[in-house]
Each structure stands twice: as C-alpha cells, then as structure tokens.
Design a protein around this motif. Structure first.
Motif, PDB file in Angstrom:
ATOM      1  N   ALA A   1       3.854   9.153   6.984  1.00 45.71           N
ATOM      2  CA  ALA A   1       2.664   9.765   6.390  1.00 45.71           C
ATOM      3  C   ALA A   1       2.336   9.037   5.082  1.00 45.71           C
ATOM      4  N   SER A   2       1.066   8.757   4.856  1.00 44.94           N
ATOM      5  CA  SER A   2       0.688   8.005   3.664  1.00 44.94           C
ATOM      6  C   SER A   2       1.048   8.755   2.382  1.00 44.94           C
ATOM      7  N   ASP A   3       0.945  10.086   2.393  1.00 39.92           N
ATOM      8  CA  ASP A   3       1.329  10.862   1.209  1.00 39.92           C
ATOM      9  C   ASP A   3       2.825  10.707   0.918  1.00 39.92           C
ATOM     10  N   GLU A   4       3.625  10.620   1.956  1.00 44.20           N
ATOM     11  CA  GLU A   4       5.066  10.448   1.773  1.00 44.20           C
ATOM     12  C   GLU A   4       5.370   9.081   1.155  1.00 44.20           C
ATOM     13  N   LEU A   5       4.733   8.029   1.669  1.00 49.68           N
ATOM     14  CA  LEU A   5       4.953   6.696   1.117  1.00 49.68           C
ATOM     15  C   LEU A   5       4.440   6.618  -0.319  1.00 49.68           C
ATOM     16  N   ARG A   6       3.307   7.255  -0.598  1.00 50.28           N
ATOM     17  CA  ARG A   6       2.783   7.310  -1.975  1.00 50.28           C
ATOM     18  C   ARG A   6       3.787   7.984  -2.907  1.00 50.28           C
ATOM     19  N   SER A   7       4.405   9.034  -2.428  1.00 50.29           N
ATOM     20  CA  SER A   7       5.393   9.756  -3.223  1.00 50.29           C
ATOM     21  C   SER A   7       6.581   8.862  -3.556  1.00 50.29           C
ATOM     22  N   TYR A   8       7.075   8.130  -2.563  1.00 48.39           N
ATOM     23  CA  TYR A   8       8.185   7.205  -2.797  1.00 48.39           C
ATOM     24  C   TYR A   8       7.772   6.132  -3.805  1.00 48.39           C
ATOM     25  N   ALA A   9       6.564   5.610  -3.672  1.00 44.93           N
ATOM     26  CA  ALA A   9       6.094   4.597  -4.613  1.00 44.93           C
ATOM     27  C   ALA A   9       5.983   5.174  -6.022  1.00 44.93           C
ATOM     28  N   ALA A  10       5.451   6.386  -6.133  1.00 48.32           N
ATOM     29  CA  ALA A  10       5.309   7.035  -7.445  1.00 48.32           C
ATOM     30  C   ALA A  10       6.676   7.285  -8.090  1.00 48.32           C
TER      31      ALA A  10
ATOM     32  N   GLY B   1       9.143   5.324  -7.806  1.00 41.02           N
ATOM     33  CA  GLY B   1       9.744   4.030  -8.119  1.00 41.02           C
ATOM     34  C   GLY B   1      10.599   3.441  -7.013  1.00 41.02           C
ATOM     35  N   ALA B   2      10.613   4.056  -5.845  1.00 37.50           N
ATOM     36  CA  ALA B   2      11.438   3.547  -4.740  1.00 37.50           C
ATOM     37  C   ALA B   2      10.846   2.270  -4.141  1.00 37.50           C
ATOM     38  N   ILE B   3       9.537   2.103  -4.279  1.00 34.01           N
ATOM     39  CA  ILE B   3       8.846   0.920  -3.756  1.00 34.01           C
ATOM     40  C   ILE B   3       7.916   0.414  -4.851  1.00 34.01           C
ATOM     41  N   PRO B   4       8.018  -0.866  -5.202  1.00 29.30           N
ATOM     42  CA  PRO B   4       7.090  -1.388  -6.200  1.00 29.30           C
ATOM     43  C   PRO B   4       5.667  -1.410  -5.642  1.00 29.30           C
ATOM     44  N   PHE B   5       4.708  -1.144  -6.493  1.00 35.58           N
ATOM     45  CA  PHE B   5       3.307  -1.201  -6.074  1.00 35.58           C
ATOM     46  C   PHE B   5       2.460  -1.642  -7.254  1.00 35.58           C
ATOM     47  N   ARG B   6       1.248  -2.045  -6.953  1.00 32.98           N
ATOM     48  CA  ARG B   6       0.284  -2.358  -7.997  1.00 32.98           C
ATOM     49  C   ARG B   6      -1.001  -1.631  -7.649  1.00 32.98           C
ATOM     50  N   SER B   7      -1.735  -1.282  -8.666  1.00 28.68           N
ATOM     51  CA  SER B   7      -2.984  -0.547  -8.455  1.00 28.68           C
ATOM     52  C   SER B   7      -4.169  -1.411  -8.825  1.00 28.68           C
ATOM     53  N   SER B   8      -5.184  -1.367  -7.987  1.00 30.13           N
ATOM     54  CA  SER B   8      -6.476  -1.938  -8.344  1.00 30.13           C
ATOM     55  C   SER B   8      -7.378  -0.737  -8.644  1.00 30.13           C
ATOM     56  N   GLU B   9      -8.650  -0.964  -8.767  1.00 30.47           N
ATOM     57  CA  GLU B   9      -9.546   0.127  -9.166  1.00 30.47           C
ATOM     58  C   GLU B   9      -9.482   1.321  -8.214  1.00 30.47           C
TER      59      GLU B   9
ATOM     60  N   PHE C   1      12.544  -0.905   2.530  1.00 39.17           N
ATOM     61  CA  PHE C   1      12.699   0.515   2.210  1.00 39.17           C
ATOM     62  C   PHE C   1      12.831   1.341   3.481  1.00 39.17           C
ATOM     63  N   ASP C   2      12.014   1.034   4.492  1.00 44.18           N
ATOM     64  CA  ASP C   2      12.085   1.751   5.759  1.00 44.18           C
ATOM     65  C   ASP C   2      13.452   1.553   6.412  1.00 44.18           C
ATOM     66  N   ALA C   3      13.964   0.335   6.374  1.00 41.31           N
ATOM     67  CA  ALA C   3      15.298   0.067   6.946  1.00 41.31           C
ATOM     68  C   ALA C   3      16.371   0.856   6.190  1.00 41.31           C
TER      69      ALA C   3
END
Length: 146
Positions: free
Chosen positions: A80-89, A91-99, A112-114
């Motif tokens: 679920a995209s909300d679940e992956l967003r939560s992990y990213a928030a 710090g479990a997965i690095p991410f970058r934000s654009s506008e 991370f999935d593995a």
C-alpha cells in the motif's frame, strides 16, 4: 520453476558489472540459430517469463525507472502506498521530495522489501518452531490442569 498466478518479480541490473556479457554464457537463440548473448540477470528474467508462459499464464513486462514516485514504487512491490510512505517518513527508506512528488530509488525499495520479507520469514519460523507444550509440567500427561 513453479510460478504462482499473479506472482510478480522485479529483475534489475543494478551496476555495470551486472550488465557484463560472459563469453559463452547465457544467450537468446533465435529460431534461425542466431545467438544473442545476454547478462546473467537477464537470463533469470527470461527464465521467469518462460516458466510463467509454460504454465499457461500471460506475462506483462514493464520497464521501471531507477527512481520512482512512492506510489509507483509501492505498486511495484505490492505494498500500500500509505504504508511505504510511512516507512519513508520514519527513515527506513531514503527519499527526496519535489514540489508534488516524493521519489525513491528502486534499489532502496527492493532492498527494503527483501529485508521485510526476511523478517516475516524469521517471525513465522519462530512461531512454527514453538511447541504447543513448551513446559513439560503443563503437558496433559503430568496430570495438571491447564
């Protein structure tokens, strides 16, 4: 190789070493006998496609970018995209934000999935290895009530 219905796999040639051809190694052989050498990782992908189709399944092949919006990355690993967003928030997965979009690297998401799958396997193994009667004094033969 057995393939389950709707089973998806992601195959990625992550670095230059993964893209190297091995002389005399894996190859696609055309009906006319022409040989086209391929990297080992591509062979694994072709083997999955072949096994799926031999079992009567249709196969969809989709090229994925190395960096994806979180929603696309979540869909790629069936999360679920909300679940992956939560992990990213968290710090479990690095991410970058654009506008308007949060981006993640496919290699990070796959790793991370593995890791999550490994943790789930270990937890299930631990539960399966637990005995119904961990303490002999509580066993029905001891005469004690539960």
């Amino acid at each position: 190789m057995d393939v389950l219905p709707s089973q998806s796999e992601i195959f990625l040639l992550a670095g230059d070493d993964d893209r190297q051809l091995v002389p005399g190694g894996p190859a696609l052989i055309g009906p006319d006998g022409t040989r086209h050498e391929i990297p080992v990782g591509v062979f694994a992908a072709m083997r999955f496609v072949e096994a799926s189709m031999r079992q009567g399944f249709a196969v969809k092949v989709t090229a994925l970018r190395h960096e994806l919006p979180i929603d696309e990355a979540a869909a790629a690993i069936d999360m679920a995209s909300d679940e992956l967003r939560s992990y990213a928030a968290d710090g479990a997965i690095p991410f970058r934000s654009s506008e308007y979009v949060d981006w993640v690297r496919l290699t990070d998401v796959l790793a991370f999935d593995a890791q999550l799958r490994q943790q789930r396997r270990q937890a299930l193994d631990a539960m399966l290895n637990e005995s119904a009667y961990d303490d002999e004094d509580d066993s029905p033969e001891s005469g004690q009530d539960r």
